[in-house]
Design an enzyme around this catalytic site. Structure first.
Site, PDB file in Angstrom:
ATOM      1  CG  HIS A   1       3.158  -4.528   1.517  1.00 53.54           C
ATOM      2  ND1 HIS A   1       3.056  -3.282   2.100  1.00 53.54           N
ATOM      3  CD2 HIS A   1       2.656  -5.397   2.444  1.00 53.54           C
ATOM      4  CE1 HIS A   1       2.551  -3.396   3.314  1.00 53.54           C
ATOM      5  NE2 HIS A   1       2.289  -4.664   3.547  1.00 53.54           N
TER       6      HIS A   1
ATOM      7  CG  HIS B   1       0.502  -8.009   3.680  1.00 54.66           C
ATOM      8  ND1 HIS B   1       1.515  -7.809   4.591  1.00 54.66           N
ATOM      9  CD2 HIS B   1       0.742  -9.237   3.146  1.00 54.66           C
ATOM     10  CE1 HIS B   1       2.324  -8.854   4.604  1.00 54.66           C
ATOM     11  NE2 HIS B   1       1.879  -9.725   3.734  1.00 54.66           N
TER      12      HIS B   1
ATOM     13  CG  ASP C   1      -3.037  -4.300   6.461  1.00 56.58           C
ATOM     14  OD1 ASP C   1      -2.464  -5.055   5.643  1.00 56.58           O
ATOM     15  OD2 ASP C   1      -2.443  -3.801   7.433  1.00 56.58           O
ATOM     16  CG  HIS C   2      -0.718  -2.107   3.321  1.00 54.93           C
ATOM     17  ND1 HIS C   2       0.111  -1.052   3.630  1.00 54.93           N
ATOM     18  CD2 HIS C   2      -0.694  -2.925   4.395  1.00 54.93           C
ATOM     19  CE1 HIS C   2       0.612  -1.234   4.846  1.00 54.93           C
ATOM     20  NE2 HIS C   2       0.137  -2.366   5.319  1.00 54.93           N
TER      21      HIS C   2
ATOM     22  CG  HIS D   1       6.233  -6.692   5.829  1.00 55.51           C
ATOM     23  ND1 HIS D   1       5.942  -7.223   7.067  1.00 55.51           N
ATOM     24  CD2 HIS D   1       5.036  -6.325   5.289  1.00 55.51           C
ATOM     25  CE1 HIS D   1       4.641  -7.181   7.275  1.00 55.51           C
ATOM     26  NE2 HIS D   1       4.065  -6.647   6.210  1.00 55.51           N
TER      27      HIS D   1
ATOM     28  CG  ASP E   1       3.073  -2.962   6.930  1.00 62.15           C
ATOM     29  OD1 ASP E   1       2.752  -1.789   7.189  1.00 62.15           O
ATOM     30  OD2 ASP E   1       2.261  -3.900   6.881  1.00 62.15           O
TER      31      ASP E   1
ATOM     32  CG  HIS F   1       0.441  -0.884  10.681  1.00 61.28           C
ATOM     33  ND1 HIS F   1      -0.835  -1.360  10.865  1.00 61.28           N
ATOM     34  CD2 HIS F   1       0.905  -1.451   9.542  1.00 61.28           C
ATOM     35  CE1 HIS F   1      -1.134  -2.203   9.876  1.00 61.28           C
ATOM     36  NE2 HIS F   1      -0.090  -2.272   9.068  1.00 61.28           N
TER      37      HIS F   1
END
Length: 257
Positions: free
Chosen positions: A52, A54, A56-57, A111, A128, A166
């Protein structure tokens, strides 16, 4: 196949799969730990998988593509992510020769609206959407969508490795204890995870079988979960989706750890 969780930022894991010569990176929020591992182990990057959008990915994509400009980057067709050159959706397949790997793609919104997951070879890369003892916040999707997404995971073989993105396990387990006080299997898992974290080790991967035994978001039909939600909100949830929605709202504000 070797499966390595590379720590990044405060809690992320970038999953690296390799056969001793070629490697695949999953959700590289940061290029540096991936490039360092590739160099240390003399590995060639063969592909990147994204679940996805975001930051941090995907934040390491630019750096990885500078290192390997021609590498295929697989990711969700329903999300706009610079660098993806192999857009995917439900029912598509990722097939790689080196390392030898075949993964089936699942649409798992909740999410985010276009979140996907990859399943194959006894592994699930779920980003996530699912965490050990928890699930992702509903930033773009609905509780009904998340319920459908989690149901796709629940029917996978119990020994499927759950490679989520995570290290939230101990925090999630604290909430799981509040949501379902009488769960001996969960309590045993808390003790095991506390030992792992004290030794600086990851609590992941989990398994689908373990998550069905300890994760309240996969246990919304259990009497203990329903009773806890009813006590928290003063009314019994109408169905499993309403129970999931209530659990997610409760978890959003939970301060048990």
């Amino acid at each position: 196949m070797n499966i390595v969780p590379l720590p990044a930022f405060d809690s992320n894991y970038i999953w690296l799969l390799h056969d001793g010569r070629h490697a695949v990176a999953v959700d590289p929020g940061d290029a540096e730990p991936v490039l360092a591992f590739l160099a240390e182990h003399e590995l060639t990057l063969s592909a990147v998988l994204i679940t996805h959008h975001h930051p941090d990915h995907i934040g390491g994509l630019r750096g990885l593509l500078r290192h390997a400009p021609a590498v295929p980057v697989f990711g969700p067709a329903r999300e706009r992510i610079d660098g993806i050159n192999r857009p995917l959706g439900e029912g598509d397949t990722v097939t790689l020769a080196e390392p030898a790997l075949t993964l089936r793609v699942l649409d798992v919104p909740g999410h985010t609206a276009g979140h996907i997951a990859y399943h194959g070879g006894g592994m699930l890369f779920c980003g996530d959407t699912l965490f050990s003892a928890g699930c992702g916040r509903l930033f773009e999707g609905t509780a009904a969508q998340l319920a459908d997404s989690l149901a796709k995971f629940a029917v996978l073989p119990d020994d499927t490795l759950v490679c989520c993105a995570h290290e939230y396990t101990l925090s999630n387990l604290a909430f799981a204890r509040a949501a379902e006080p009488d769960n001996a299997e969960r309590d045993r898992h808390i003790a095991a995870c506390e030992t792992l974290r004290a030794a600086g080790q990851p609590t992941l991967p989990s398994t689908i079988g373990r998550e069905k035994a300890i994760n309240p978001f996969l246990r919304t039909a259990e009497a203990g979960i329903i009773a806890s939600v009813a006590a928290q909100y003063g009314t019994r949830p109408a169905d499993a989706t309403a129970c999931l929605a209530a659990l997610r709202t409760w978890k959003d504000d939970f301060r048990g750890i």
